[in-house]
Design a protein around this motif. Structure first.
Motif, PDB file in Angstrom:
ATOM      1  N   GLN A 147      11.873 -27.040  -1.534  1.00 28.33           N
ATOM      2  CA  GLN A 147      11.326 -28.813  -1.898  1.00 28.33           C
ATOM      3  C   GLN A 147      12.459 -28.747  -2.418  1.00 28.33           C
ATOM      4  OE1 GLN A 147      10.024 -30.312   0.816  1.00 28.33           O
ATOM      5  NE2 GLN A 147       9.363 -27.813   1.472  1.00 28.33           N
ATOM      6  N   ASP A 148      12.859 -28.228  -3.906  1.00 29.50           N
ATOM      7  CA  ASP A 148      13.335 -28.593  -5.477  1.00 29.50           C
ATOM      8  C   ASP A 148      14.517 -28.170  -5.453  1.00 29.50           C
ATOM      9  OD1 ASP A 148      10.499 -30.112  -6.694  1.00 29.50           O
ATOM     10  OD2 ASP A 148      11.478 -31.229  -5.497  1.00 29.50           O
ATOM     11  N   GLU A 149      15.201 -27.494  -4.891  1.00 24.84           N
ATOM     12  CA  GLU A 149      16.119 -26.240  -4.306  1.00 24.84           C
ATOM     13  C   GLU A 149      17.117 -26.745  -4.979  1.00 24.84           C
ATOM     14  OE1 GLU A 149      18.247 -22.452  -5.641  1.00 24.84           O
ATOM     15  OE2 GLU A 149      15.712 -23.067  -4.782  1.00 24.84           O
ATOM     16  N   SER A 150      17.456 -27.654  -4.353  1.00 28.63           N
ATOM     17  CA  SER A 150      19.303 -28.576  -4.434  1.00 28.63           C
ATOM     18  C   SER A 150      18.872 -29.367  -5.409  1.00 28.63           C
ATOM     19  CB  SER A 150      19.662 -29.853  -3.173  1.00 28.63           C
ATOM     20  OG  SER A 150      18.496 -30.787  -3.602  1.00 28.63           O
ATOM     21  N   ARG A 151      17.771 -29.987  -6.226  1.00 28.74           N
ATOM     22  CA  ARG A 151      17.802 -30.736  -7.067  1.00 28.74           C
ATOM     23  C   ARG A 151      17.770 -30.247  -9.013  1.00 28.74           C
ATOM     24  NH1 ARG A 151      12.694 -34.580  -5.771  1.00 28.74           N
ATOM     25  NH2 ARG A 151      13.756 -35.713  -4.028  1.00 28.74           N
ATOM     26  N   ARG A 152      17.880 -28.695  -8.639  1.00 25.48           N
ATOM     27  CA  ARG A 152      17.953 -27.722 -10.049  1.00 25.48           C
ATOM     28  C   ARG A 152      19.840 -27.843 -10.446  1.00 25.48           C
ATOM     29  NH1 ARG A 152      14.649 -22.642  -8.751  1.00 25.48           N
ATOM     30  NH2 ARG A 152      12.422 -23.494  -8.509  1.00 25.48           N
ATOM     31  N   ARG A 153      20.471 -28.079  -9.623  1.00 25.09           N
ATOM     32  CA  ARG A 153      21.938 -27.330  -9.629  1.00 25.09           C
ATOM     33  C   ARG A 153      22.133 -28.628 -10.301  1.00 25.09           C
ATOM     34  NH1 ARG A 153      23.677 -23.931  -4.461  1.00 25.09           N
ATOM     35  NH2 ARG A 153      21.532 -22.955  -4.446  1.00 25.09           N
ATOM     36  N   TYR A 178      10.896 -24.510  10.620  1.00 25.32           N
ATOM     37  CA  TYR A 178      11.900 -23.628   9.426  1.00 25.32           C
ATOM     38  C   TYR A 178      11.995 -24.335   7.768  1.00 25.32           C
ATOM     39  CZ  TYR A 178      16.371 -22.398   7.484  1.00 25.32           C
ATOM     40  OH  TYR A 178      17.501 -21.298   6.663  1.00 25.32           O
ATOM     41  N   GLY A 179      11.924 -25.745   8.360  1.00 23.67           N
ATOM     42  CA  GLY A 179      12.302 -26.827   7.234  1.00 23.67           C
ATOM     43  C   GLY A 179      11.030 -26.260   6.306  1.00 23.67           C
ATOM     44  N   ARG A 180      10.107 -26.451   6.605  1.00 29.30           N
ATOM     45  CA  ARG A 180       8.514 -25.648   6.078  1.00 29.30           C
ATOM     46  C   ARG A 180       8.464 -25.367   4.675  1.00 29.30           C
ATOM     47  NH1 ARG A 180       4.524 -26.270  10.456  1.00 29.30           N
ATOM     48  NH2 ARG A 180       5.342 -28.016  11.955  1.00 29.30           N
ATOM     49  N   HIS A 181       9.734 -24.263   5.166  1.00 31.69           N
ATOM     50  CA  HIS A 181       9.250 -22.887   4.506  1.00 31.69           C
ATOM     51  C   HIS A 181      10.721 -22.741   3.215  1.00 31.69           C
ATOM     52  CE1 HIS A 181       6.675 -20.962   6.956  1.00 31.69           C
ATOM     53  NE2 HIS A 181       7.029 -21.670   8.227  1.00 31.69           N
ATOM     54  N   LEU A 182      11.276 -23.692   3.358  1.00 29.72           N
ATOM     55  CA  LEU A 182      12.319 -23.782   2.435  1.00 29.72           C
ATOM     56  C   LEU A 182      11.230 -24.775   1.184  1.00 29.72           C
ATOM     57  CD1 LEU A 182      15.575 -24.929   4.068  1.00 29.72           C
ATOM     58  CD2 LEU A 182      14.855 -22.865   3.674  1.00 29.72           C
TER      59      LEU A 182
END
Length: 58
Positions: free
Chosen positions: A52-58, A46-50
């Motif tokens: 990677q930098d989604e949390s750093r954008r905010r 599941y983690g492979r398909h998320l």
């Protein structure tokens, strides 16, 4: 007002309770270990398909 000294007393310490122990058969232990492995594999896939930098954008 003479009883104000009794109002803020510390509560007595409680004795620590013993933990429960459960005996489990070797088959059950192996089944539990397999279940944990499967869960870890599912989380990894599941983690492979998320993104990677989604949390750093905010």
């Amino acid at each position: 007002m003479s009883q104000t000294g009794d109002t803020f007393k510390k509560a007595p310490k409680r004795k620590p309770s013993k933990g429960k122990s459960v005996s489990v058969s070797p088959e059950m232990r192996e089944a539990y270990a397999d279940m944990l492995k499967q869960k870890a594999e599912k989380e990894e896939v599941y983690g492979r398909h998320l993104p990677q930098d989604e949390s750093r954008r905010r």
